[in-house]
Write a protein that holds these residues in place. Sequence first.
Motif, PDB file in Angstrom:
ATOM      1  N   LEU A   1      36.337 116.528  72.619  1.00  0.00           N
ATOM      2  CA  LEU A   1      36.796 117.911  72.752  1.00  0.00           C
ATOM      3  C   LEU A   1      35.728 118.863  73.266  1.00  0.00           C
ATOM      4  CD1 LEU A   1      38.932 118.213  69.505  1.00  0.00           C
ATOM      5  CD2 LEU A   1      39.772 118.064  71.855  1.00  0.00           C
ATOM      6  N   THR A   2      34.467 118.633  72.870  1.00  0.00           N
ATOM      7  CA  THR A   2      33.421 119.620  73.169  1.00  0.00           C
ATOM      8  C   THR A   2      32.281 119.080  74.025  1.00  0.00           C
ATOM      9  OG1 THR A   2      32.122 119.094  71.202  1.00  0.00           O
ATOM     10  CG2 THR A   2      33.856 120.764  70.951  1.00  0.00           C
ATOM     11  N   GLY A   3      32.134 117.768  74.086  1.00  0.00           N
ATOM     12  CA  GLY A   3      30.989 117.191  74.784  1.00  0.00           C
ATOM     13  C   GLY A   3      29.724 117.208  73.939  1.00  0.00           C
ATOM     14  N   LEU A   4      29.848 117.576  72.663  1.00  0.00           N
ATOM     15  CA  LEU A   4      28.705 117.610  71.745  1.00  0.00           C
ATOM     16  C   LEU A   4      28.664 116.340  70.909  1.00  0.00           C
ATOM     17  CD1 LEU A   4      28.991 121.285  70.455  1.00  0.00           C
ATOM     18  CD2 LEU A   4      27.387 120.401  72.159  1.00  0.00           C
ATOM     19  N   TYR A   5      27.454 115.872  70.627  1.00  0.00           N
ATOM     20  CA  TYR A   5      27.282 114.691  69.794  1.00  0.00           C
ATOM     21  C   TYR A   5      27.254 115.096  68.325  1.00  0.00           C
ATOM     22  CZ  TYR A   5      25.864 112.421  74.121  1.00  0.00           C
ATOM     23  OH  TYR A   5      25.821 111.924  75.393  1.00  0.00           O
ATOM     24  N   CYS A   6      28.066 114.435  67.509  1.00  0.00           N
ATOM     25  CA  CYS A   6      28.032 114.672  66.063  1.00  0.00           C
ATOM     26  C   CYS A   6      26.937 113.790  65.466  1.00  0.00           C
ATOM     27  CB  CYS A   6      29.400 114.371  65.450  1.00  0.00           C
ATOM     28  SG  CYS A   6      29.761 112.613  65.225  1.00  0.00           S
ATOM     29  N   PRO A   7      26.612 113.928  64.177  1.00  0.00           N
ATOM     30  CA  PRO A   7      25.556 113.088  63.604  1.00  0.00           C
ATOM     31  C   PRO A   7      25.921 111.606  63.583  1.00  0.00           C
ATOM     32  CG  PRO A   7      26.375 114.660  61.973  1.00  0.00           C
ATOM     33  CD  PRO A   7      27.100 114.922  63.243  1.00  0.00           C
ATOM     34  N   GLY A   8      27.209 111.292  63.681  1.00  0.00           N
ATOM     35  CA  GLY A   8      27.623 109.894  63.659  1.00  0.00           C
ATOM     36  C   GLY A   8      27.720 109.246  65.023  1.00  0.00           C
ATOM     37  N   CYS A   9      27.668 110.051  66.088  1.00  0.00           N
ATOM     38  CA  CYS A   9      27.779 109.480  67.440  1.00  0.00           C
ATOM     39  C   CYS A   9      26.671 108.458  67.674  1.00  0.00           C
ATOM     40  CB  CYS A   9      27.715 110.585  68.490  1.00  0.00           C
ATOM     41  SG  CYS A   9      29.252 111.489  68.695  1.00  0.00           S
ATOM     42  N   GLY A  10      27.057 107.303  68.159  1.00  0.00           N
ATOM     43  CA  GLY A  10      26.110 106.224  68.386  1.00  0.00           C
ATOM     44  C   GLY A  10      25.953 105.314  67.190  1.00  0.00           C
ATOM     45  N   GLY A  11      26.639 105.631  66.085  1.00  0.00           N
ATOM     46  CA  GLY A  11      26.513 104.822  64.875  1.00  0.00           C
ATOM     47  C   GLY A  11      27.010 103.398  65.055  1.00  0.00           C
ATOM     48  N   LEU A  12      28.123 103.224  65.771  1.00  0.00           N
ATOM     49  CA  LEU A  12      28.632 101.870  66.001  1.00  0.00           C
ATOM     50  C   LEU A  12      27.709 101.080  66.928  1.00  0.00           C
ATOM     51  CD1 LEU A  12      32.470 102.520  66.330  1.00  0.00           C
ATOM     52  CD2 LEU A  12      31.270 101.368  64.460  1.00  0.00           C
ATOM     53  N   ARG A  13      27.215 101.739  67.968  1.00  0.00           N
ATOM     54  CA  ARG A  13      26.264 101.048  68.852  1.00  0.00           C
ATOM     55  C   ARG A  13      24.987 100.708  68.088  1.00  0.00           C
ATOM     56  NH1 ARG A  13      28.488 104.731  73.034  1.00  0.00           N
ATOM     57  NH2 ARG A  13      27.306 106.287  71.911  1.00  0.00           N
ATOM     58  N   SER A  14      24.581 101.603  67.189  1.00  0.00           N
ATOM     59  CA  SER A  14      23.409 101.352  66.363  1.00  0.00           C
ATOM     60  C   SER A  14      23.648 100.142  65.455  1.00  0.00           C
ATOM     61  CB  SER A  14      23.095 102.595  65.523  1.00  0.00           C
ATOM     62  OG  SER A  14      22.044 102.351  64.639  1.00  0.00           O
ATOM     63  N   ALA A  15      24.828 100.073  64.849  1.00  0.00           N
ATOM     64  CA  ALA A  15      25.161  98.935  63.979  1.00  0.00           C
ATOM     65  C   ALA A  15      25.192  97.639  64.784  1.00  0.00           C
ATOM     66  CB  ALA A  15      26.498  99.169  63.286  1.00  0.00           C
TER      67      ALA A  15
ATOM     68  N   ASP B   1      18.030  94.066  67.160  1.00  0.00           N
ATOM     69  CA  ASP B   1      17.323  94.965  68.071  1.00  0.00           C
ATOM     70  C   ASP B   1      17.110  96.310  67.376  1.00  0.00           C
ATOM     71  OD1 ASP B   1      16.225  96.336  70.165  1.00  0.00           O
ATOM     72  OD2 ASP B   1      17.817  95.849  71.603  1.00  0.00           O
ATOM     73  N   LEU B   2      16.085  96.372  66.548  1.00  0.00           N
ATOM     74  CA  LEU B   2      15.835  97.560  65.729  1.00  0.00           C
ATOM     75  C   LEU B   2      15.516  98.784  66.579  1.00  0.00           C
ATOM     76  CD1 LEU B   2      15.703  98.666  62.875  1.00  0.00           C
ATOM     77  CD2 LEU B   2      13.311  98.019  62.800  1.00  0.00           C
ATOM     78  N   LEU B   3      14.789  98.613  67.666  1.00  0.00           N
ATOM     79  CA  LEU B   3      14.463  99.767  68.515  1.00  0.00           C
ATOM     80  C   LEU B   3      15.715 100.369  69.149  1.00  0.00           C
ATOM     81  CD1 LEU B   3      11.143  98.621  70.205  1.00  0.00           C
ATOM     82  CD2 LEU B   3      11.461 100.270  68.351  1.00  0.00           C
ATOM     83  N   ALA B   4      16.618  99.523  69.630  1.00  0.00           N
ATOM     84  CA  ALA B   4      17.868 100.038  70.194  1.00  0.00           C
ATOM     85  C   ALA B   4      18.709 100.699  69.108  1.00  0.00           C
ATOM     86  CB  ALA B   4      18.657  98.917  70.861  1.00  0.00           C
ATOM     87  N   ALA B   5      18.720 100.129  67.915  1.00  0.00           N
ATOM     88  CA  ALA B   5      19.476 100.719  66.803  1.00  0.00           C
ATOM     89  C   ALA B   5      18.931 102.099  66.474  1.00  0.00           C
ATOM     90  CB  ALA B   5      19.411  99.808  65.583  1.00  0.00           C
ATOM     91  N   LEU B   6      17.620 102.234  66.424  1.00  0.00           N
ATOM     92  CA  LEU B   6      17.004 103.540  66.149  1.00  0.00           C
ATOM     93  C   LEU B   6      17.290 104.530  67.278  1.00  0.00           C
ATOM     94  CD1 LEU B   6      13.607 102.356  64.690  1.00  0.00           C
ATOM     95  CD2 LEU B   6      15.328 103.713  63.478  1.00  0.00           C
ATOM     96  N   ARG B   7      17.257 104.054  68.514  1.00  0.00           N
ATOM     97  CA  ARG B   7      17.512 104.924  69.656  1.00  0.00           C
ATOM     98  C   ARG B   7      18.966 105.420  69.644  1.00  0.00           C
ATOM     99  NH1 ARG B   7      16.136 101.566  73.406  1.00  0.00           N
ATOM    100  NH2 ARG B   7      18.239 100.786  73.720  1.00  0.00           N
ATOM    101  N   ASP B   8      19.897 104.556  69.272  1.00  0.00           N
ATOM    102  CA  ASP B   8      21.305 104.948  69.270  1.00  0.00           C
ATOM    103  C   ASP B   8      21.632 105.929  68.152  1.00  0.00           C
ATOM    104  OD1 ASP B   8      22.033 103.515  71.524  1.00  0.00           O
ATOM    105  OD2 ASP B   8      22.488 101.701  70.381  1.00  0.00           O
ATOM    106  N   ASN B   9      21.061 105.739  66.962  1.00  0.00           N
ATOM    107  CA  ASN B   9      21.306 106.667  65.859  1.00  0.00           C
ATOM    108  C   ASN B   9      20.349 106.343  64.716  1.00  0.00           C
ATOM    109  OD1 ASN B   9      22.357 108.118  63.602  1.00  0.00           O
ATOM    110  ND2 ASN B   9      24.306 108.304  64.675  1.00  0.00           N
ATOM    111  N   ALA B  10      19.209 107.032  64.693  1.00  0.00           N
ATOM    112  CA  ALA B  10      18.178 106.776  63.679  1.00  0.00           C
ATOM    113  C   ALA B  10      18.662 107.059  62.256  1.00  0.00           C
ATOM    114  CB  ALA B  10      16.919 107.577  63.995  1.00  0.00           C
ATOM    115  N   PRO B  11      19.402 108.163  62.007  1.00  0.00           N
ATOM    116  CA  PRO B  11      19.879 108.366  60.631  1.00  0.00           C
ATOM    117  C   PRO B  11      20.822 107.255  60.151  1.00  0.00           C
ATOM    118  CG  PRO B  11      20.006 110.426  61.836  1.00  0.00           C
ATOM    119  CD  PRO B  11      19.666 109.354  62.830  1.00  0.00           C
TER     120      PRO B  11
END
Length: 143
Positions: A54-68, A75-85
Amino acid sequence: MHAYSRPEPQLAPFWRRVAVPVGLFAVVCGAFAYVGVVDPGEPGHYPVCPLYRLTGLYCPGCGGLRSAHAFVHGDLLAALRDNAPAVAAYLGFAVLWSAWMVRAARGRPLRIDLGPAQLWAAGVLLLVFTVVRNLPFGGWLHP
């Protein structure tokens, strides 16, 4: 035994004490296995984040599935890059689950006493992460 003393409560069998933590662990492992097999980077498998759509903004969860997915594949570095929290949450879950399992095996409940200061701090950290990842200089935090 004194007339007014209560008998010691009997512990439930081991399998009953650990059933809930083991069940939750099985569900989480199943979810991670599914995300590990079905790549979120491939279009069509998972819905797009509604806020991003809707907005083009990333929420805090965006990238969480790619991180998982990256985390499952080691691939810990890619996981951190996709969503460190999210990676911090995976590790936090592992620590809390381990403590829960040990306490359940001993017949004791898990107590997590987070005060308002800790909850506010976590909320502020997620808010700062969300704002920074949506600013021009926060592009390195985009999933």
